[in-house]
Design a protein around this motif. Structure first.
Motif, PDB file in Angstrom:
ATOM      1  N   ASP A  37      13.297  26.936  -8.567  1.00  0.00           N
ATOM      2  CA  ASP A  37      12.773  25.644  -8.980  1.00  0.00           C
ATOM      3  C   ASP A  37      11.253  25.634  -8.896  1.00  0.00           C
ATOM      4  OD1 ASP A  37      15.352  24.850  -9.406  1.00  0.00           O
ATOM      5  OD2 ASP A  37      15.548  23.761  -7.511  1.00  0.00           O
TER       6      ASP A  37
ATOM      7  N   LEU B 122       4.800  30.318  -2.206  1.00  0.00           N
ATOM      8  CA  LEU B 122       4.950  29.838  -3.578  1.00  0.00           C
ATOM      9  C   LEU B 122       3.984  30.577  -4.490  1.00  0.00           C
ATOM     10  CD1 LEU B 122       4.955  25.980  -2.938  1.00  0.00           C
ATOM     11  CD2 LEU B 122       6.964  27.396  -3.442  1.00  0.00           C
TER      12      LEU B 122
ATOM     13  N   ILE C 263      10.376  19.683  -9.549  1.00  0.00           N
ATOM     14  CA  ILE C 263      10.100  18.725  -8.475  1.00  0.00           C
ATOM     15  C   ILE C 263       8.763  18.081  -8.806  1.00  0.00           C
ATOM     16  CG2 ILE C 263       9.679  18.442  -6.009  1.00  0.00           C
ATOM     17  CD1 ILE C 263      11.334  21.014  -5.579  1.00  0.00           C
TER      18      ILE C 263
ATOM     19  N   VAL D  67       8.897  20.518  -0.807  1.00  0.00           N
ATOM     20  CA  VAL D  67       9.462  21.868  -0.830  1.00  0.00           C
ATOM     21  C   VAL D  67      10.359  22.083   0.383  1.00  0.00           C
ATOM     22  CG1 VAL D  67       8.906  24.329  -0.679  1.00  0.00           C
ATOM     23  CG2 VAL D  67       7.639  22.856  -2.249  1.00  0.00           C
TER      24      VAL D  67
ATOM     25  N   VAL E 266       7.512  23.203  -8.680  1.00  0.00           N
ATOM     26  CA  VAL E 266       6.827  21.940  -8.388  1.00  0.00           C
ATOM     27  C   VAL E 266       5.823  21.666  -9.498  1.00  0.00           C
ATOM     28  CG1 VAL E 266       5.382  20.688  -6.741  1.00  0.00           C
ATOM     29  CG2 VAL E 266       7.077  22.342  -5.907  1.00  0.00           C
TER      30      VAL E 266
ATOM     31  N   ARG F 105      18.116  24.559  -1.951  1.00  0.00           N
ATOM     32  CA  ARG F 105      17.494  24.937  -3.220  1.00  0.00           C
ATOM     33  C   ARG F 105      16.474  26.057  -3.003  1.00  0.00           C
ATOM     34  NH1 ARG F 105      15.490  19.305  -5.763  1.00  0.00           N
ATOM     35  NH2 ARG F 105      14.649  20.733  -7.357  1.00  0.00           N
ATOM     36  N   THR F 106      16.292  26.864  -4.028  1.00  0.00           N
ATOM     37  CA  THR F 106      15.253  27.896  -4.013  1.00  0.00           C
ATOM     38  C   THR F 106      14.059  27.364  -4.792  1.00  0.00           C
ATOM     39  OG1 THR F 106      16.870  29.682  -3.932  1.00  0.00           O
ATOM     40  CG2 THR F 106      14.652  30.243  -4.709  1.00  0.00           C
ATOM     41  N   VAL F 107      12.942  27.196  -4.117  1.00  0.00           N
ATOM     42  CA  VAL F 107      11.718  26.725  -4.773  1.00  0.00           C
ATOM     43  C   VAL F 107      10.714  27.869  -4.734  1.00  0.00           C
ATOM     44  CG1 VAL F 107       9.938  24.946  -4.854  1.00  0.00           C
ATOM     45  CG2 VAL F 107      12.191  24.395  -3.918  1.00  0.00           C
ATOM     46  N   SER F 108      10.271  28.314  -5.902  1.00  0.00           N
ATOM     47  CA  SER F 108       9.493  29.545  -5.974  1.00  0.00           C
ATOM     48  C   SER F 108       8.057  29.369  -6.436  1.00  0.00           C
ATOM     49  CB  SER F 108      10.181  30.545  -6.925  1.00  0.00           C
ATOM     50  OG  SER F 108      11.513  30.775  -6.546  1.00  0.00           O
TER      51      SER F 108
ATOM     52  N   ALA G 265      13.590  20.211  -0.205  1.00  0.00           N
ATOM     53  CA  ALA G 265      14.451  20.872  -1.193  1.00  0.00           C
ATOM     54  C   ALA G 265      15.106  22.119  -0.602  1.00  0.00           C
ATOM     55  CB  ALA G 265      13.628  21.232  -2.430  1.00  0.00           C
ATOM     56  N   ARG G 266      14.332  22.889   0.163  1.00  0.00           N
ATOM     57  CA  ARG G 266      14.898  24.098   0.758  1.00  0.00           C
ATOM     58  C   ARG G 266      15.941  23.758   1.813  1.00  0.00           C
ATOM     59  NH1 ARG G 266       9.306  27.767   1.151  1.00  0.00           N
ATOM     60  NH2 ARG G 266       9.350  28.456  -1.053  1.00  0.00           N
TER      61      ARG G 266
END
Length: 433
Positions: free
Chosen positions: A103, A190, A126, A147, A105, A155-158, A150-151
């Protein structure tokens, strides 16, 4: 998944249909640079017209070397092997979101295609507001909180994406905000994608410009192109600068993934356009001068358009780059962004885009205004706008501004009449003396 036409392209086509039908519409809805192609670029393209081979997926060596030089002159030493070219920065952004995965931002508001592209590759955006008075960079403190939340949900936020300067707000994030975001990106691992396609159109060249690559080169990707600074939107050429190798990141690994995506979608950028683009990214004096003229024109007209909105009480941040404004018309209490946009177009002949197309709150009466199609209908008129010492006095620009002023004043009177009808005590009684 439902895929619809991009809001900017849909609005442009709708307004053009109305104009062909004879409607008078001031077109403020489409972010095309609105200026002629420099003759030297036309000559370069014509000379390269015999180049008809596919070429390398990453782009021609001459273009990658020229792009590396472009960034080096802006303080970022660049390895041409870590430059990837594509048919516009827009496909490159799509390829990068796909190659990085996870995901992403985004600033709120932000360009319409960022969230749409994330949806297309199965990522969930996001949306995080920018700090007050800024645009294009989400508030770093809020990014960290969102972040982590979400994690915690699995969720995976990259990655996080920024725009410098910004579309839709026309604002430029401060060096302090960029620096804080870079620190958050390091702490949370990130990648930063920095869309800097308007970098050379910052209205005041003395305004401090900080790229995330200045402070976090190991995790920053920059994308840019020639569609805005040199008005080459239809030529479709863009370049990306990938992170340089470090202990934290490996730009070569990302390059391999991005080229895999590119090879299956666009194969290679158009060969003749690459040759012209290599010349442009070398910053020859004649093109540097052209960009300076463009920057001045965009700033002059953007500020004049802002004045028209301010006259009716709208809140409008002063534009700092590109050719965009982001007025807030909430004081009129005529509904949300969709309502205001419809009323402006259908009743006053003013075409804008609603803020919710950029991820903003639909209930807010904020709209995105692009001024770059006010410069004339013909190449001759646009060139006259570009070179005029006082473009606001040119008949076609003056007529557009007058139409805008009249429409906005009529819009404001609608609100005044509604208040007078429902709340007569709030309307002052005229004094005659």
């Amino acid at each position: 998944m439902t895929v619809t036409l991009s809001a900017t392209l849909a609005a442009n086509e709708d307004i053009e249909r109305r104009r062909r039908a004879g409607e008078r519409v001031v077109h403020l809805a489409f972010g095309e640079a609105g200026l002629p192609v420099h003759p030297a670029l036309r000559d370069k393209l014509a000379a390269a017209s015999g180049s008809n081979g596919y070429g390398p997926v990453a782009g021609a060596p001459a273009l990658r070397t020229a792009a590396a030089g472009y960034w080096a002159r802006r303080g970022l030493d660049t390895d041409p092997e870590l430059v990837v070219c594509g048919p516009g920065s827009k496909p490159l952004l799509y390829g990068l979101i796909m190659a990085i995965g996870g995901d992403i931002v985004l600033p709120m508001p932000s360009w319409v295609s960022y969230a749409a592209q994330a949806d297309l590759v199965g990522a969930r955006p996001i949306l995080v507001p920018a700090p007050p008075g800024e645009g294009g960079v989400p508030d770093p403190d809020l990014v960290a909180a969102e972040v982590r939340r979400a994690r915690a949900e699995g969720r995976t936020v990259s990655s996080v994406l920024v725009t410098l300067p910004d579309n839709p707000t026309g604002r430029l994030a401060t060096p302090e905000t960029v620096g804080r975001l870079a620190q958050v990106a390091r702490e949370l691992d990130l990648m930063i994608i920095s869309d800097e396609i308007y970098r050379d159109l910052v209205h005041d060249p003395s305004l401090p410009f900080t790229s995330p690559a200045d402070v976090a080169p190991e995790r920053t990707i920059i994308t840019t192109g020639l569609s805005k600074s040199l008005a080459l939107g239809g030529w479709r050429i863009g370049v990306a600068r990938l992170p340089h190798p470090s202990a934290e990141a490996d730009g070569h690994a990302l390059r391999t993934k991005l080229l895999g995506v590119a090879s299956e979608i666009w194969s290679a950028p158009a060969a003749p356009v690459q040759e012209a683009a290599a010349y442009a990214f070398d910053d020859p004096p004649e093109l540097v001068d052209r960009i300076a003229l463009s920057r001045r024109l965009h700033g002059v007209v953007a500020r004049a358009v802002r004045d028209r909105f301010v006259e009716i009480g709208a809140s409008v941040p002063v534009p700092q780059g590109g050719f965009y404004l982001y007025p807030d018309l909430s004081h009129l209490r005529l509904g949300g962004a969709a309502d205001i946009t419809r009323i402006l177009l259908e009743e006053h002949g003013i075409g804008v885009l609603p803020g919710h197309a950029f991820g903003d709150d639909p209930a807010a009466a904020r709209v995105r205004v692009a001024v770059s199609l006010l410069y004339g209908e013909t190449p001759e008129a646009r060139m006259a706008s570009l070179t005029s010492a006082d473009p606001l006095q040119l008949p076609w620009i003056a007529a557009n501004l007058d139409h805008l002023s009249m429409g906005l004043k009529e819009l404001s009177l609608v609100r005044h009449d509604a208040v007078r009808e429902h709340h007569p005590a709030l309307v002052p009684t005229p004094c005659h003396g």
